[in-house]
Design a protein around this motif. Structure first.
Motif, PDB file in Angstrom:
ATOM      1  N   HIS A   1      -7.819   3.732   0.142  1.00 34.92           N
ATOM      2  CA  HIS A   1      -6.951   3.243   1.222  1.00 34.92           C
ATOM      3  C   HIS A   1      -7.586   2.043   1.930  1.00 34.92           C
ATOM      4  O   HIS A   1      -7.671   1.991   3.155  1.00 34.92           O
ATOM      5  CB  HIS A   1      -6.635   4.355   2.226  1.00 34.92           C
ATOM      6  CG  HIS A   1      -5.956   5.535   1.603  1.00 34.92           C
ATOM      7  ND1 HIS A   1      -4.650   5.511   1.163  1.00 34.92           N
ATOM      8  CD2 HIS A   1      -6.420   6.774   1.294  1.00 34.92           C
ATOM      9  CE1 HIS A   1      -4.329   6.683   0.645  1.00 34.92           C
ATOM     10  NE2 HIS A   1      -5.369   7.465   0.701  1.00 34.92           N
ATOM     11  N   ARG A   2      -8.005   1.084   1.109  1.00 33.75           N
ATOM     12  CA  ARG A   2      -8.667  -0.104   1.662  1.00 33.75           C
ATOM     13  C   ARG A   2      -7.984  -1.375   1.188  1.00 33.75           C
ATOM     14  O   ARG A   2      -7.372  -1.416   0.123  1.00 33.75           O
ATOM     15  CB  ARG A   2     -10.141  -0.136   1.254  1.00 33.75           C
ATOM     16  CG  ARG A   2     -10.972   0.954   1.911  1.00 33.75           C
ATOM     17  CD  ARG A   2     -12.418   0.877   1.491  1.00 33.75           C
ATOM     18  NE  ARG A   2     -13.207   1.935   2.114  1.00 33.75           N
ATOM     19  CZ  ARG A   2     -14.497   2.144   1.882  1.00 33.75           C
ATOM     20  NH1 ARG A   2     -15.151   1.365   1.018  1.00 33.75           N
ATOM     21  NH2 ARG A   2     -15.142   3.121   2.492  1.00 33.75           N
ATOM     22  N   LEU A   3      -8.105  -2.395   2.028  1.00 36.08           N
ATOM     23  CA  LEU A   3      -7.627  -3.729   1.698  1.00 36.08           C
ATOM     24  C   LEU A   3      -8.821  -4.648   1.494  1.00 36.08           C
ATOM     25  O   LEU A   3      -9.845  -4.510   2.167  1.00 36.08           O
ATOM     26  CB  LEU A   3      -6.747  -4.288   2.815  1.00 36.08           C
ATOM     27  CG  LEU A   3      -5.369  -3.670   3.006  1.00 36.08           C
ATOM     28  CD1 LEU A   3      -4.768  -4.164   4.322  1.00 36.08           C
ATOM     29  CD2 LEU A   3      -4.449  -4.006   1.848  1.00 36.08           C
TER      30      LEU A   3
ATOM     31  N   TYR B   1       1.390  -5.333   3.415  1.00 36.18           N
ATOM     32  CA  TYR B   1       0.283  -5.940   4.158  1.00 36.18           C
ATOM     33  C   TYR B   1       0.304  -7.441   3.912  1.00 36.18           C
ATOM     34  O   TYR B   1       0.164  -7.897   2.773  1.00 36.18           O
ATOM     35  CB  TYR B   1      -1.051  -5.331   3.727  1.00 36.18           C
ATOM     36  CG  TYR B   1      -1.171  -3.859   4.043  1.00 36.18           C
ATOM     37  CD1 TYR B   1      -1.526  -3.433   5.317  1.00 36.18           C
ATOM     38  CD2 TYR B   1      -0.909  -2.889   3.077  1.00 36.18           C
ATOM     39  CE1 TYR B   1      -1.626  -2.081   5.623  1.00 36.18           C
ATOM     40  CE2 TYR B   1      -1.009  -1.536   3.369  1.00 36.18           C
ATOM     41  CZ  TYR B   1      -1.371  -1.140   4.647  1.00 36.18           C
ATOM     42  OH  TYR B   1      -1.459   0.201   4.938  1.00 36.18           O
TER      43      TYR B   1
ATOM     44  N   ARG C   1       3.560   0.594   2.855  1.00 32.68           N
ATOM     45  CA  ARG C   1       3.483  -0.496   3.806  1.00 32.68           C
ATOM     46  C   ARG C   1       3.296  -1.813   3.054  1.00 32.68           C
ATOM     47  O   ARG C   1       2.690  -1.847   1.984  1.00 32.68           O
ATOM     48  CB  ARG C   1       2.318  -0.304   4.780  1.00 32.68           C
ATOM     49  CG  ARG C   1       2.467   0.883   5.733  1.00 32.68           C
ATOM     50  CD  ARG C   1       3.543   0.620   6.778  1.00 32.68           C
ATOM     51  NE  ARG C   1       3.644   1.692   7.764  1.00 32.68           N
ATOM     52  CZ  ARG C   1       4.521   2.682   7.708  1.00 32.68           C
ATOM     53  NH1 ARG C   1       5.352   2.778   6.680  1.00 32.68           N
ATOM     54  NH2 ARG C   1       4.567   3.588   8.662  1.00 32.68           N
TER      55      ARG C   1
ATOM     56  N   GLY D   1       0.832  -1.186   0.000  1.00 33.16           N
ATOM     57  CA  GLY D   1       0.000   0.000   0.000  1.00 33.16           C
ATOM     58  C   GLY D   1       0.869   1.239   0.000  1.00 33.16           C
ATOM     59  O   GLY D   1       2.088   1.174   0.198  1.00 33.16           O
TER      60      GLY D   1
ATOM     61  N   ASP E   1     -10.047  -0.987   6.481  1.00 32.02           N
ATOM     62  CA  ASP E   1      -9.606   0.405   6.379  1.00 32.02           C
ATOM     63  C   ASP E   1      -8.180   0.482   6.890  1.00 32.02           C
ATOM     64  O   ASP E   1      -7.909   0.223   8.070  1.00 32.02           O
ATOM     65  CB  ASP E   1     -10.525   1.292   7.215  1.00 32.02           C
ATOM     66  CG  ASP E   1     -10.067   2.741   7.257  1.00 32.02           C
ATOM     67  OD1 ASP E   1      -9.401   3.169   6.296  1.00 32.02           O
ATOM     68  OD2 ASP E   1     -10.367   3.433   8.250  1.00 32.02           O
ATOM     69  N   THR E   2      -7.235   0.831   6.009  1.00 25.06           N
ATOM     70  CA  THR E   2      -5.843   0.863   6.436  1.00 25.06           C
ATOM     71  C   THR E   2      -5.542   2.060   7.338  1.00 25.06           C
ATOM     72  O   THR E   2      -4.674   1.984   8.202  1.00 25.06           O
ATOM     73  CB  THR E   2      -4.905   0.902   5.208  1.00 25.06           C
ATOM     74  OG1 THR E   2      -5.209   2.061   4.412  1.00 25.06           O
ATOM     75  CG2 THR E   2      -5.073  -0.344   4.367  1.00 25.06           C
TER      76      THR E   2
ATOM     77  N   ALA F   1      -6.977   1.002  10.591  1.00 26.98           N
ATOM     78  CA  ALA F   1      -6.475  -0.324  10.961  1.00 26.98           C
ATOM     79  C   ALA F   1      -7.592  -1.183  11.549  1.00 26.98           C
ATOM     80  O   ALA F   1      -7.450  -1.794  12.610  1.00 26.98           O
ATOM     81  CB  ALA F   1      -5.318  -0.212  11.941  1.00 26.98           C
TER      82      ALA F   1
ATOM     83  N   VAL G   1       1.175  -5.647   9.312  1.00 25.15           N
ATOM     84  CA  VAL G   1       1.629  -4.450   8.601  1.00 25.15           C
ATOM     85  C   VAL G   1       3.128  -4.298   8.804  1.00 25.15           C
ATOM     86  O   VAL G   1       3.610  -4.239   9.944  1.00 25.15           O
ATOM     87  CB  VAL G   1       0.893  -3.191   9.105  1.00 25.15           C
ATOM     88  CG1 VAL G   1       1.265  -1.993   8.247  1.00 25.15           C
ATOM     89  CG2 VAL G   1      -0.614  -3.410   9.107  1.00 25.15           C
TER      90      VAL G   1
ATOM     91  N   TYR H   1      -4.881  -4.170  -2.470  1.00 30.47           N
ATOM     92  CA  TYR H   1      -4.969  -2.812  -1.921  1.00 30.47           C
ATOM     93  C   TYR H   1      -5.576  -1.878  -2.953  1.00 30.47           C
ATOM     94  O   TYR H   1      -5.183  -1.889  -4.126  1.00 30.47           O
ATOM     95  CB  TYR H   1      -3.577  -2.323  -1.530  1.00 30.47           C
ATOM     96  CG  TYR H   1      -3.522  -0.898  -1.035  1.00 30.47           C
ATOM     97  CD1 TYR H   1      -3.977  -0.560   0.227  1.00 30.47           C
ATOM     98  CD2 TYR H   1      -2.996   0.116  -1.844  1.00 30.47           C
ATOM     99  CE1 TYR H   1      -3.926   0.751   0.683  1.00 30.47           C
ATOM    100  CE2 TYR H   1      -2.928   1.422  -1.389  1.00 30.47           C
ATOM    101  CZ  TYR H   1      -3.397   1.733  -0.129  1.00 30.47           C
ATOM    102  OH  TYR H   1      -3.341   3.030   0.324  1.00 30.47           O
TER     103      TYR H   1
END
Length: 208
Positions: free
Chosen positions: A133-135, A95, A93, A88, A149-150, A153, A104, A128
């Motif tokens: 900004h989501r996984l 993941y 980062r 991401g 939601d990164t 967290a 993370v 990602y």
């Protein structure tokens, strides 16, 4: 190219469409998934099992390979069995899909800096979406895709999907095209036929 039972990653040359070399992974692991950093400098491999002549025990090891070298440059233990990894941005980062969390990793320090709880089980894929900004994490045994939601967290929601395996996302968040198949050739304009030119009539005179 990731070989599930080999100790190397194959390098595919897109110019010649042929294998051009290999990069070595650890000899004692069996990989599950890998991801390439945006810079192209490093590959992160989620090693799902330890290599064994008997039933392979689970592995919590993420190995890091320098794409310009010939051997792994680091290994990170995340504390749970791992299966897949993605990257991401803002900040960068890694993941890692693990058995009960998404771990993370900060690539700058190569340390685990966070842990997001998810449903326990095997996760074949993680992706990602930078626009939000989501996984998105598949959970095969629970028949769900978990949205995370990164920034916060934390999990946002789950989507019921029967036996989810691998997945992908459209990076800019826009919907995919309705039909991504072959497109018809554009119409070629046909010129109108011209009317033939007619010579002008001239007056005729008679004289005696």
């Amino acid at each position: 190219i990731l070989y599930e039972s080999a100790t190397v990653i194959g390098i595919f040359d897109t110019t010649t469409n042929a294998l051009s070399g290999t990069l070595a992974n650890r000899l004692d692991v069996l990989p599950g998934g890998f991801a390439l950093r945006a810079s192209g400098a490093e590959i992160y491999i989620a090693n799902q099992f330890m290599r064994s002549f008997f039933l392979p025990p689970p592995s919590d090891i993420v190995s890091i390979i320098d794409t310009t070298g010939v051997a792994p440059v680091a290994s990170i233990s995340v504390g749970e069995q791992v299966s897949a990894v993605t990257f991401g941005t803002n900040p960068e980062r890694a993941y890692v899909a693990a058995s009960e969390h998404v771990k993370v990793i900060d690539p700058a320090t190569r340390t685990v800096v966070g842990s997001i709880p998810v449903a326990a089980g095997y996760s074949p894929a993680i992706a990602y979406l930078p626009a939000l900004h989501r996984l998105y994490l598949t959970s095969y045994s629970d028949n769900i895709v978990t949205v995370l939601d990164t920034a916060g967290a934390a999990p946002l929601t789950t989507i019921a999907v029967q036996g989810p395996g691998y997945l992908g996302v459209v990076p800019d968040g826009s919907p995919p095209p309705a039909n991504d198949g072959p497109k018809p050739a554009p119409a070629v304009p046909v010129p109108r036929p011209r009317r033939p030119a007619v010579a002008p009539r001239h007056p005729i005179a008679w004289t005696n």
